[in-house]
Design an enzyme around this catalytic site. Structure first.
Site, PDB file in Angstrom:
ATOM      1  N   CYS A  24      78.529 -37.874 -57.276  1.00 57.33           N
ATOM      2  CA  CYS A  24      79.856 -37.780 -57.630  1.00 57.33           C
ATOM      3  C   CYS A  24      80.604 -36.736 -57.973  1.00 57.33           C
ATOM      4  O   CYS A  24      79.580 -35.723 -58.153  1.00 57.33           O
ATOM      5  CB  CYS A  24      80.344 -38.853 -58.747  1.00 57.33           C
ATOM      6  SG  CYS A  24      79.514 -40.470 -58.430  1.00 57.33           S
ATOM      7  N   GLY A  50      81.254 -36.762 -52.527  1.00 58.06           N
ATOM      8  CA  GLY A  50      81.733 -38.047 -52.653  1.00 58.06           C
ATOM      9  C   GLY A  50      82.750 -38.464 -51.779  1.00 58.06           C
ATOM     10  O   GLY A  50      83.742 -37.952 -51.850  1.00 58.06           O
ATOM     11  N   ASN A 124      79.656 -38.376 -63.611  1.00 53.77           N
ATOM     12  CA  ASN A 124      78.962 -37.966 -62.462  1.00 53.77           C
ATOM     13  C   ASN A 124      77.416 -38.099 -63.372  1.00 53.77           C
ATOM     14  O   ASN A 124      77.070 -37.651 -64.245  1.00 53.77           O
ATOM     15  CB  ASN A 124      79.258 -36.861 -62.167  1.00 53.77           C
ATOM     16  CG  ASN A 124      78.150 -36.013 -61.022  1.00 53.77           C
ATOM     17  OD1 ASN A 124      77.989 -34.784 -60.811  1.00 53.77           O
ATOM     18  ND2 ASN A 124      77.760 -36.771 -60.282  1.00 53.77           N
ATOM     19  N   GLY A 125      76.461 -38.919 -62.332  1.00 56.56           N
ATOM     20  CA  GLY A 125      75.109 -38.980 -62.923  1.00 56.56           C
ATOM     21  C   GLY A 125      74.740 -40.451 -63.023  1.00 56.56           C
ATOM     22  O   GLY A 125      75.460 -41.163 -62.527  1.00 56.56           O
ATOM     23  N   TYR A 266      70.507 -28.546 -51.616  1.00 51.57           N
ATOM     24  CA  TYR A 266      71.374 -29.164 -50.531  1.00 51.57           C
ATOM     25  C   TYR A 266      72.546 -29.532 -51.129  1.00 51.57           C
ATOM     26  O   TYR A 266      73.749 -29.386 -50.255  1.00 51.57           O
ATOM     27  CB  TYR A 266      70.469 -30.515 -50.487  1.00 51.57           C
ATOM     28  CG  TYR A 266      71.567 -31.569 -49.735  1.00 51.57           C
ATOM     29  CD1 TYR A 266      71.636 -31.480 -48.228  1.00 51.57           C
ATOM     30  CD2 TYR A 266      71.904 -32.592 -50.230  1.00 51.57           C
ATOM     31  CE1 TYR A 266      72.574 -32.662 -47.792  1.00 51.57           C
ATOM     32  CE2 TYR A 266      72.597 -33.581 -49.692  1.00 51.57           C
ATOM     33  CZ  TYR A 266      72.974 -33.617 -48.547  1.00 51.57           C
ATOM     34  OH  TYR A 266      73.597 -34.563 -47.776  1.00 51.57           O
TER      35      TYR A 266
END
Ligand code: AMP
Length: 490
Positions: A24, A50, A124-125, A266
């Protein structure tokens, strides 16, 4: 109903399951009448984090206005929608999840109401004890409307009734959860930004004139001409009030850090700066280290676009070979497409990447990619390269073998599906049908990124889950490889 039951079952089965697997982006803006527009642009810049859906919640100090929809940021927010998101503060979220496509309930930011206040939250996570906490809350009568672990945090904040301020409620809630979280919480009069005790996911603070912005990546600041101020620190709970006053609570901090190294390999955009390190530079160095560790006798270096490009540049510069685009990417491919009835060979990969015969014909090529996950994409890529005339294909990977699933917010498949978790280097080489295969070492990664292994989380390569694993991690197993026609010695 059936889908609901499946979801519920997945939620119960643990954070290791797809229901809790999210990548996210979060953004928050406070102190500008264009807060929602700024969030929109921030989300736009962070679309790579996302693509399933997006949302923004804004506040004018008395009411909250929300819009969340499945789709890309540009489709979700039309100008009439943004115009309805009034106020000088807003929070936004981009979501990507592997679970289901019509997953509207899990779109964020979530909004909750107290007796005399409201707040919105974007996360996020991934939490690793979300299932246990959720079950405990359910036994106490809590009703959940999504399968997202973020809703667990929401309930814990709402139930921290002994605390008098939102900041204290947030702290009390987060002391009960474990895992990776970068959060933005918005109330009627303040914005709170948090990073988990290990700071696994990035979160930075910036300024746009008199307004403050927090975002997962600094590329969001660049689009808004925001000035980078600093990173939110691991374990920091930072409150910014409407009057611009700030205060931090470090009660979560543990003096350690475990920034996700895969952000550099990445995930993050190359033009972002994370933990003081330029992602592009780190990626190029990964390629250069790879060339030192894993050279090959060849004519040309070919990147797998887009994420493999900076590493391929670094590799080519280090080894002294030209780099050419032997694979061309179609940038307009959505997440779904209709496959033709008659099967076209390698259609799934070809729609995104096509081999460029001009560059490949009769050449010995070194292909550089950032990672091998299942091995299925690179196998198809190599087949395509050979089909377009490549004489030799030497596959080089700018990270170590991916042997562990991520429980902290990167969408990796289960352990059983990770080719390197259950197969030797030679098995993988045979499966993907490369002439040679070489990975970067763990030491090479840290030399390239700059720092020591105890500053980062590299559990996907090392198996060292510094924040622990969810209880239900029983995803072992072996995937049987279907080898292509044998090439020398397989
Ligand atoms: P495969 O050959 O099927 O293992 O796919 C490898 C490709 O997946 C590489 O080009 C990577 O850039 C890409 N990749 C790595 N991690 C992820 C991820 N979490 N989500 C989507 N793609 C990824």
């Amino acid at each position: 109903m059936e889908e609901f039951l499946v979801r519920r079952e997945r939620a119960r089965n643990g954070a290791a399951d797809d229901g809790f697997k999210e990548e996210c982006a979060v953004v928050g803006v406070l102190g500008d009448p264009e807060a929602a527009n700024f969030c929109y642009l921030g989300l736009y810049a962070m679309q790579h984090r996302g693509q399933e859906g997006a949302g923004i919640v804004s506040t004018d100090g008395s009411a909250m206005y929300a819009h969340r929809e499945l789709g890309l940021v540009s489709d979700v927010f039309r100008s009439e929608v943004l115009a309805r998101l009034e106020g000088r503060a807003a929070v936004g979220h981009n979501r990507y999840a592997t679970f289901g496509s019509k997953d509207w309930q899990n779109l964020q930011p979530f909004v909750a109401n107290f007796a005399d206040d409201s707040f919105a939250i974007a996360h996020n996570g991934n939490l690793i004890n979300a299932v246990e906490v959720r079950q405990e809350l359910e036994h106490k009568g809590a009703i959940f409307s999504s399968t997202s672990d973020t809703e667990v945090i929401l309930h814990l904040i709402a139930r921290a009734t002994a605390e008098t301020t939102l900041m204290k409620k947030v702290a009390a809630a987060l002391h009960q959860v474990r895992g990776a979280y970068s959060l933005v919480v918005l109330s009627h009069n303040s914005m709170i930004a948090v990073r988990d005790p290990f700071g696994v996911r990035p979160l930075s603070l910036g300024r746009i004139k008199d307004a403050y912005i927090v975002a997962s990546e600094t590329c969001a600041f660049d689009l808004l001409n925001a000035e980078f101020v600093r990173d939110i620190e691991p374990g920091e709970i930072l409150e910014i009030r409407q009057d611009g006053k700030m205060c931090s609570d470090y009660s979560l901090a543990c003096g350690k850090s475990a920034l996700c190294v895969f952000e550099f390999i990445y995930f993050a955009r190359p033009d972002s700066v994370i933990g003081g390190r330029q992602v592009y530079t780190a990626r190029k160095r990964l390629g250069a280290e790879l060339a030192i560790e894993q050279p090959a006798d060849a004519d040309v270096v070919v990147p797998v676009p887009d994420s493999g490009v900076p590493a391929a540049i670094g590799y080519a510069q280090q080894i002294g070979l030209p780099m050419e685009f032997g694979l061309i990417r179609n940038h307009y491919v959505g997440r779904t497409f209709i496959e033709p009835k008659q099967s076209i060979r390698d259609f799934g990969v070809k729609i995104k990447l096509n081999a460029n015969r001009n560059v490949l014909e009769g050449k010995r090529i070194i292909v550089v990619d950032d990672s091998i996950v299942r091995g299925t994409t690179c196998r198809k890529i190599i087949k395509m390269l050979r089909g377009s005339g490549a004489r030799e294909v030497h596959f080089r990977v700018s990270s170590p073998p991916t042997t562990g699933s991520c429980f902290y917010g990167i969408d990796t498949p289960s352990h059983a599906e990770l080719i390197a978790a259950t197969h030797s280097l030679e098995d993988i080489r045979c499966f993907i049908d490369a002439d040679t295969l070489g990975y970067l070492s763990r030491e090479g990664v840290f030399r390239a990124v700059g720092g020591s292994c105890d500053e980062f989380c590299d559990a996907c390569f090392s198996g060292e889950y510094r924040l622990g694993k969810p209880k239900n991690d029983a995803k072992a197993g072996v995937v049987k490889l279907n080898y292509p026609r044998q090439r020398g010695g397989c």
